[in-house]
Enzyme design. Structure first.
Site, PDB file in Angstrom:
ATOM      1  N   HIS A   1      -7.866   5.033  -0.173  1.00  0.00           N
ATOM      2  CA  HIS A   1      -6.512   5.344  -0.653  1.00  0.00           C
ATOM      3  C   HIS A   1      -6.597   5.739  -2.133  1.00  0.00           C
ATOM      4  CE1 HIS A   1      -2.328   4.887  -1.826  1.00  0.00           C
ATOM      5  NE2 HIS A   1      -2.024   4.959  -0.542  1.00  0.00           N
TER       6      HIS A   1
ATOM      7  N   GLU B   1      -3.108  12.906   1.535  1.00  0.00           N
ATOM      8  CA  GLU B   1      -2.107  12.363   0.624  1.00  0.00           C
ATOM      9  C   GLU B   1      -2.315  12.932  -0.781  1.00  0.00           C
ATOM     10  OE1 GLU B   1      -0.535   8.407   2.200  1.00  0.00           O
ATOM     11  OE2 GLU B   1      -2.308   7.936   1.031  1.00  0.00           O
TER      12      GLU B   1
ATOM     13  N   GLU C   1      -4.887   5.016  -4.586  1.00  0.00           N
ATOM     14  CA  GLU C   1      -4.719   3.908  -5.539  1.00  0.00           C
ATOM     15  C   GLU C   1      -6.026   3.130  -5.686  1.00  0.00           C
ATOM     16  OE1 GLU C   1      -1.219   2.314  -3.670  1.00  0.00           O
ATOM     17  OE2 GLU C   1      -0.093   4.071  -4.327  1.00  0.00           O
TER      18      GLU C   1
ATOM     19  N   ASN D   1       2.073   1.562   5.147  1.00  0.00           N
ATOM     20  CA  ASN D   1       1.198   0.897   4.163  1.00  0.00           C
ATOM     21  C   ASN D   1       2.090   0.118   3.206  1.00  0.00           C
ATOM     22  OD1 ASN D   1      -0.607   0.176   2.170  1.00  0.00           O
ATOM     23  ND2 ASN D   1      -0.824   2.253   1.334  1.00  0.00           N
TER      24      ASN D   1
ATOM     25  N   SER E   1       5.533  10.212  -0.260  1.00  0.00           N
ATOM     26  CA  SER E   1       6.995  10.235  -0.340  1.00  0.00           C
ATOM     27  C   SER E   1       7.671  10.663   0.962  1.00  0.00           C
ATOM     28  CB  SER E   1       7.451  11.112  -1.517  1.00  0.00           C
ATOM     29  OG  SER E   1       6.985  10.557  -2.738  1.00  0.00           O
TER      30      SER E   1
ATOM     31  N   LYS F   1       1.250  -1.803   0.869  1.00  0.00           N
ATOM     32  CA  LYS F   1       0.619  -1.957  -0.458  1.00  0.00           C
ATOM     33  C   LYS F   1       0.722  -3.409  -0.919  1.00  0.00           C
ATOM     34  CE  LYS F   1       2.029   2.743  -1.488  1.00  0.00           C
ATOM     35  NZ  LYS F   1       1.890   3.819  -2.433  1.00  0.00           N
TER      36      LYS F   1
END
Ligand code: PEP
Length: 255
Positions: A94, A164, A96, A9, A210, A11
């Site tokens: 996601h 996640e 975010e 991803n 991470s 982003k």
């Protein structure tokens, strides 16, 4: 048998030129890695170019988001029918998107439904926040997100779920493989209850947060974890290639 899966991803990173350069750096080695499904999710503006670059390769393409309506006065949004034919996968929910753009379980549910209608394969992201984790509420949070996104949707085994934990994304503090495996097993149990065992057993569930070339081996060694959704490390070609190659090796050995 669930085919291991590694998704990158990117982003909101890479200009159009940088995206093409990054693909060129990774293309040959990623293409050669066998026994693992490989996915790149660049920004929208690079989807067309990257799609062309990936033709005749074993690497798949995904979008990072989409809106649930098919067309209309939704300035700035991208619809499922715009993506269909261009990419196979779409990341939905996601953290975010949930955190910065107010995406609720209800919105994520509409997006999953719209993606499936357009024959796009959703990668549904779920994960608890730090406070939920510390309060021992991880399973409640995950169960609410999985059920909220999938309730009322026909069982579908080609769904991908990414676990996640929000506190692990972009922080350099990955979950332990024990924690990740336990929560992923819990997600599979939620899918068994929501749908049925045979479908739930075929859904791939990834870990994300991470992940890098130093810790991927721990995650890939766990039978519960089918691969990884990789953010930061997917922007570095050597890192991403190493993550894919290690996963192929470890999962191949476990067969
Ligand atoms: C992600 O973007 O889904 C992600 C897991 O990011 P990172 O690998 O940078 O933590």
């Amino acid at each position: 048998m669930r085919v291991p899966f590694i998704a990158g991803n990117w982003k909101m990173n890479t200009t159009a030129t940088e995206a093409e350069k990054l693909v060129l750096e990774m293309l040959d080695k990623l293409d050669r890695a066998k026994g693992v499904e490989k996915l790149l999710c660049p920004p929208f503006i690079s989807l067309v170019a990257v799609n062309m670059m990936l033709q005749n390769s074993s690497i798949k393409l995904g979008a990072q988001n989409m809106y649930f309506e098919t067309e209309g006065a939704f300035t700035g949004e991208i619809s499922p029918i715009m993506l269909c034919g261009l990419c196979e996968f779409v990341i939905l929910g996601h953290s975010e998107r949930r955190g910065y753009f107010g995406e609720t379980d209800e919105i994520v549910h509409k997006k999953v439904k719209a993606a499936l209608t357009s024959k796009l394969r959703p990668i549904l992201c779920v994960g608890e926040r730090l406070a939920e984790n510390e309060a021992g509420k991880t399973e409640d949070a995950i169960s609410k997100q999985v059920t909220g996104a999938l309730q009322g949707i026909e069982p579908i085994s080609n769904l991908v779920v990414a676990y996640e934990p929000v506190w692990a994304i972009g922080t350099g503090k990955a979950a332990s493989h024990e924690q990740a495996a336990a929560t992923i097993q819990f997600i599979r149990d939620v899918l068994v209850k929501l749908w049925n065992r045979s479908v739930a057993q075929n859904v791939r569930i990834l870990y994300g947060g991470s992940v890098n070339s130093k810790n991927i081996a721990e995650f890939a060694s766990r039978p519960e974890i089918d691969g990884a959704l990789v953010g930061g490390a997917s922007l570095k070609s050597e890192e991403f290639i190493s993550i894919v190659e290690q996963t192929a090796e470890i999962k191949g050995r476990a067969k």
